[in-house]
Design a protein around this motif. Structure first.
Motif, PDB file in Angstrom:
ATOM      1  N   THR A  45       0.861  -1.169   0.000  1.00 18.31           N
ATOM      2  CA  THR A  45       0.000   0.000   0.000  1.00 18.31           C
ATOM      3  C   THR A  45       0.901   1.223   0.000  1.00 18.31           C
ATOM      4  N   VAL A  46       0.631   2.180  -0.877  1.00 18.89           N
ATOM      5  CA  VAL A  46       1.517   3.333  -1.050  1.00 18.89           C
ATOM      6  C   VAL A  46       0.724   4.629  -0.980  1.00 18.89           C
ATOM      7  N   GLY A  47       1.316   5.630  -0.354  1.00 13.27           N
ATOM      8  CA  GLY A  47       0.756   6.974  -0.319  1.00 13.27           C
ATOM      9  C   GLY A  47       1.876   7.993  -0.268  1.00 13.27           C
ATOM     10  N   THR A  48       1.501   9.250  -0.158  1.00 14.38           N
ATOM     11  CA  THR A  48       2.454  10.350  -0.129  1.00 14.38           C
ATOM     12  C   THR A  48       2.228  11.179   1.124  1.00 14.38           C
ATOM     13  N   GLY A  49       3.293  11.691   1.691  1.00  8.99           N
ATOM     14  CA  GLY A  49       3.199  12.605   2.823  1.00  8.99           C
ATOM     15  C   GLY A  49       4.223  13.712   2.682  1.00  8.99           C
ATOM     16  N   PHE A  50       4.072  14.761   3.459  1.00  5.15           N
ATOM     17  CA  PHE A  50       5.080  15.818   3.454  1.00  5.15           C
ATOM     18  C   PHE A  50       5.238  16.368   4.857  1.00  5.15           C
ATOM     19  N   LEU A  51       6.402  16.947   5.121  1.00  6.98           N
ATOM     20  CA  LEU A  51       6.776  17.379   6.461  1.00  6.98           C
ATOM     21  C   LEU A  51       6.583  18.879   6.631  1.00  6.98           C
ATOM     22  N   ILE A  52       6.033  19.246   7.774  1.00  5.62           N
ATOM     23  CA  ILE A  52       5.787  20.639   8.117  1.00  5.62           C
ATOM     24  C   ILE A  52       6.462  20.947   9.446  1.00  5.62           C
ATOM     25  N   SER A  53       7.084  22.109   9.532  1.00 13.44           N
ATOM     26  CA  SER A  53       7.674  22.574  10.779  1.00 13.44           C
ATOM     27  C   SER A  53       6.625  23.390  11.525  1.00 13.44           C
ATOM     28  N   ASP A  54       6.185  22.874  12.666  1.00 15.28           N
ATOM     29  CA  ASP A  54       5.120  23.502  13.437  1.00 15.28           C
ATOM     30  C   ASP A  54       5.478  23.441  14.916  1.00 15.28           C
ATOM     31  N   PRO A  55       6.118  24.479  15.454  1.00 15.91           N
ATOM     32  CA  PRO A  55       6.511  24.471  16.861  1.00 15.91           C
ATOM     33  C   PRO A  55       5.308  24.290  17.790  1.00 15.91           C
ATOM     34  N   THR A  56       5.544  23.736  18.954  1.00 15.17           N
ATOM     35  CA  THR A  56       4.498  23.595  19.958  1.00 15.17           C
ATOM     36  C   THR A  56       4.082  24.984  20.445  1.00 15.17           C
ATOM     37  N   PRO A  57       2.926  25.075  21.143  1.00 15.04           N
ATOM     38  CA  PRO A  57       2.526  26.375  21.693  1.00 15.04           C
ATOM     39  C   PRO A  57       3.591  26.996  22.591  1.00 15.04           C
ATOM     40  N   GLY A  58       4.444  26.142  23.179  1.00 11.60           N
ATOM     41  CA  GLY A  58       5.521  26.643  24.020  1.00 11.60           C
ATOM     42  C   GLY A  58       6.769  27.025  23.261  1.00 11.60           C
TER      43      GLY A  58
END
Length: 285
Positions: A26-39
């Motif tokens: 089974t194959v799909g695609t993903g991508f990475l996002i830089s999202d700092p925590t609320p802190g």
């Protein structure tokens, strides 16, 4: 162009796969996002279509990282990504849209490559740039498990916006793109990277670079593919990321370089999948 979103997104986009018992995958695609925590703590988030994870029944999948050697040559280096703890999914899913996100511990090169969250389109982005039907956008993915080369980089496609209106996302949560979509493309980013677009009401030009959303479906009617993709607005990616902040004690999943599934060598990324389940079929939105 001072900054090229297309190249940066290529670096941030990865193949997701899980072997199936009959030797296919089974194959799909993903991508990475830089999202700092609320802190303010740095955090790397993997985003994909929710149905990609849902169609992977095992507890672990593979995420297709890439490594550049000292000689400058890239090689495919898929690693293990735990996506379930027993029956409990380790990703969060948007309550109404086909979007999933999970925090990952990525190799340093991919932490650096993750796209800043501020490049996700906002509610007013389409209107601000006067975008509409006929405008060209691009998409990254792994159609039928294929990659651009043995190093595992995604394939870049382009198509034109094929629906109207595009906003607001609350009323029109998806929009159509005129291009061929295949299983394996699901979860890939759809974006605009235009270096010289005329400003509305002006002779001046501006750079237009943003992630419009992610590919979640292809349109199929009576068994016939219409070569139309359905894109879910980035607004719902933002809302899914916000759900991570509400989790009690966020858990970072392990996906460190060099740890592949024992006894299951990675299939070459340029090899077509025998069985795929990466793009949902739909006759309408």
């Amino acid at each position: 162009m001072a900054w090229d979103l297309s190249v940066d997104l290529i670096k941030a986009t990865v193949q997701l796969e899980q072997p199936v018992g009959d030797g296919s995958r089974t194959v799909g695609t993903g991508f990475l996002i830089s999202d700092p925590t609320p802190g303010g703590k740095p955090r790397t988030i993997l985003v994909t279509a929710a149905h990609v994870f849902e169609k992977m029944p095992a507890m672990s999948a593979k995420i297709g990282y890439r490594v550049q050697g000292k000689d400058g040559v890239w090689r495919f280096d898929p690693t293990t990504l735990k996506i379930r703890d027993g029956d409990h999914p380790l990703w969060v899913k948007h309550p109404t849209r086909d979007v999933a996100a999970m925090e990952v511990e990525a190799p340093p090169e991919f932490v650096k490559a993750a796209i800043p969250i501020n490049y996700l389109a906002q509610d007013d982005t389409f209107n601000r740039y006067n975008l509409g039907p006929g405008d060209e956008m691009m998409a990254l993915g792994f159609p039928r498990g294929l990659s651009a080369n043995p190093a595992g980089f995604p394939i870049l496609r382009a198509g034109r916006v094929a629906s109207y209106p595009l906003a607001p996302a609350t009323s029109f949560p998806t929009f159509l793109m005129d291009f061929s979509v295949f299983p394996g493309n699901s979860g890939g980013p759809v974006f605009m990277a235009e270096g010289a677009r005329r400003r509305p009401g002006s002779n001046q030009t501006q750079e237009v670079q943003f992630v419009a959303g992610l590919l979640t479906q292809q349109v199929e009617l009576s068994g016939e593919r219409l070569e139309i993709g359905i894109v879910t607005h980035a607004k719902f990616i933002r809302e899914t990321l916000a759900l991570l902040d509400k989790l009690p004690g966020a858990t970072v999943t392990q996906a460190k370089a060099g740890k592949t599934v024992k006894g299951d060598p990675p299939m070459p990324p340029a090899t077509p999948a025998v069985a795929i389940s990466a793009t949902a079929m739909a006759a309408s939105r």
